[in-house]
Design a protein around this motif. Structure first.
Motif, short mmCIF file in Angstrom:
data_model
loop_
_atom_site.label_atom_id
_atom_site.label_comp_id
_atom_site.label_asym_id
_atom_site.label_seq_id
_atom_site.Cartn_x
_atom_site.Cartn_y
_atom_site.Cartn_z
N GLU A 73 -0.94 74.44 14.09
CA GLU A 73 -2.14 73.70 13.69
C GLU A 73 -2.22 73.60 12.18
O GLU A 73 -1.97 74.58 11.46
CB GLU A 73 -3.38 74.39 14.25
N HIS A 74 -2.57 72.40 11.68
CA HIS A 74 -2.74 72.18 10.24
C HIS A 74 -4.19 72.23 9.80
O HIS A 74 -4.47 72.35 8.61
CB HIS A 74 -2.14 70.82 9.85
N ASN A 75 -5.12 72.12 10.74
CA ASN A 75 -6.53 72.14 10.39
C ASN A 75 -6.96 73.58 10.13
O ASN A 75 -7.18 74.36 11.06
CB ASN A 75 -7.35 71.52 11.54
N LEU A 76 -7.08 73.95 8.86
CA LEU A 76 -7.36 75.33 8.52
C LEU A 76 -8.77 75.77 8.91
O LEU A 76 -9.01 76.96 9.14
CB LEU A 76 -7.14 75.56 7.02
N THR A 77 -9.69 74.83 8.99
CA THR A 77 -11.03 75.18 9.47
C THR A 77 -10.97 75.65 10.92
O THR A 77 -11.59 76.64 11.30
CB THR A 77 -11.98 73.98 9.34
N VAL A 78 -10.18 74.94 11.73
CA VAL A 78 -9.98 75.33 13.11
C VAL A 78 -9.30 76.69 13.19
O VAL A 78 -9.70 77.57 13.95
CB VAL A 78 -9.13 74.28 13.86
N VAL A 79 -8.26 76.87 12.39
CA VAL A 79 -7.52 78.14 12.38
C VAL A 79 -8.45 79.29 12.03
O VAL A 79 -8.44 80.35 12.68
CB VAL A 79 -6.35 78.07 11.40
N ALA A 80 -9.26 79.11 11.00
CA ALA A 80 -10.16 80.18 10.56
C ALA A 80 -11.19 80.53 11.63
O ALA A 80 -11.51 81.70 11.83
CB ALA A 80 -10.86 79.76 9.27
N ASP A 81 -11.72 79.51 12.31
CA ASP A 81 -12.80 79.74 13.27
C ASP A 81 -12.31 80.16 14.65
O ASP A 81 -13.04 80.84 15.39
CB ASP A 81 -13.64 78.47 13.41
N LEU A 82 -11.07 79.80 15.00
CA LEU A 82 -10.62 79.94 16.38
C LEU A 82 -9.59 81.04 16.60
O LEU A 82 -9.59 81.68 17.65
CB LEU A 82 -10.03 78.60 16.84
N TYR B 293 -7.29 85.80 9.56
CA TYR B 293 -7.46 84.78 8.51
C TYR B 293 -7.81 85.41 7.16
O TYR B 293 -7.32 84.97 6.12
CB TYR B 293 -8.53 83.77 8.92
N ALA B 294 -8.63 86.42 7.19
CA ALA B 294 -9.02 87.07 5.93
C ALA B 294 -7.80 87.64 5.22
O ALA B 294 -7.69 87.56 3.98
CB ALA B 294 -10.04 88.18 6.20
N THR B 295 -6.86 88.18 5.99
CA THR B 295 -5.67 88.77 5.40
C THR B 295 -4.75 87.73 4.80
O THR B 295 -4.34 87.83 3.64
CB THR B 295 -4.91 89.60 6.45
#
Length: 209
Positions: free
Chosen positions: A160-169, A187-189
């Motif tokens: 996935e390229h959508n980082l908002t999705v990656v961070a939330d999901l 994601y925090a790491t």
């Protein structure tokens, strides 16, 4: 993460594991010495710049079926599959359009139908390649919800390229660069890793953590 009565963490079981994975094409090394563990009940993202080797790392899963290639058989002979098909459409929220041809569905719903088709194989690991590509905000929200619900009883590995999705999901993220693992963690790491900021996320995205 669940804990035992003594307070110790119970780690999710590994359902897909790779060690020293390598793939080259006519001398071009697309994936080089990659270690990867995917855990049951977690959503694991592969991210990285174009050409990083993410898609080459996908694993093809197939489950042989006696009906898999019997396209010449009558529809009546395949009626035994109808209840399961309707059940899967309901799981992904397409039961209201079960009567419509797939070609008439919106782009977002066609992508949802692809997920339902994959679920028909009853995979332990659901493999998704850029499931949010080309979608509007509303469709992204719908599919994110579907993926989150599906991960309760299986693992999900997604590019996935959508980082908002990656961070939330996503529970775990593997960042790739030039065919190798650059960083891994939540994601925090990974967003606080300077190498990741420089290679892919950029300072603005990295500051979201």
């Amino acid at each position: 993460m669940a804990v035992q009565p003594d307070g110790a963490e119970i780690k999710p079981r590994v359902v897909l594991s790779a060690r020293g994975l390598r793939r080259d094409f006519a001398g071009f090394v697309a994936v080089n010495n990659v270690d990867l563990d995917v855990h049951h009940g977690q959503i694991h993202a592969l991210i990285g710049p174009n050409g990083a080797g993410k898609t080459t790392l996908r694993v093809a899963l197939q489950r042989p079926s006696g009906l898999g290639f019997q396209f010449w058989r009558s529809l009546a002979a395949l009626d035994q599959l109808t209840p399961r098909a309707r059940e899967l459409l309901a799981v992904v929220g397409l039961d209201d359009v079960a009567h419509r041809p797939a070609g008439d569905l919106s782009y977002g719903r066609k992508r949802v139908l692809e997920i339902a088709t994959t679920l028909a194989l009853d995979p332990k690991v659901l493999l998704l390649d850029e499931p949010m590509a080309g979608m509007g905000h509303e469709d992204v929200g719908v599919i994110s919800g579907i993926i989150r619900s599906l991960a309760t009883d299986r693992a999900v590995l997604m590019v996935e390229h959508n980082l908002t999705v990656v961070a939330d999901l996503c529970d775990w993220i593997t960042v790739m660069q030039r065919g190798q693992v650059l960083a891994a963690g939540d994601y925090a790491t990974v967003s606080s890793d300077e190498r990741v900021r420089v290679a892919y996320m950029g300072t603005e995205q990295g500051d979201r953590a």
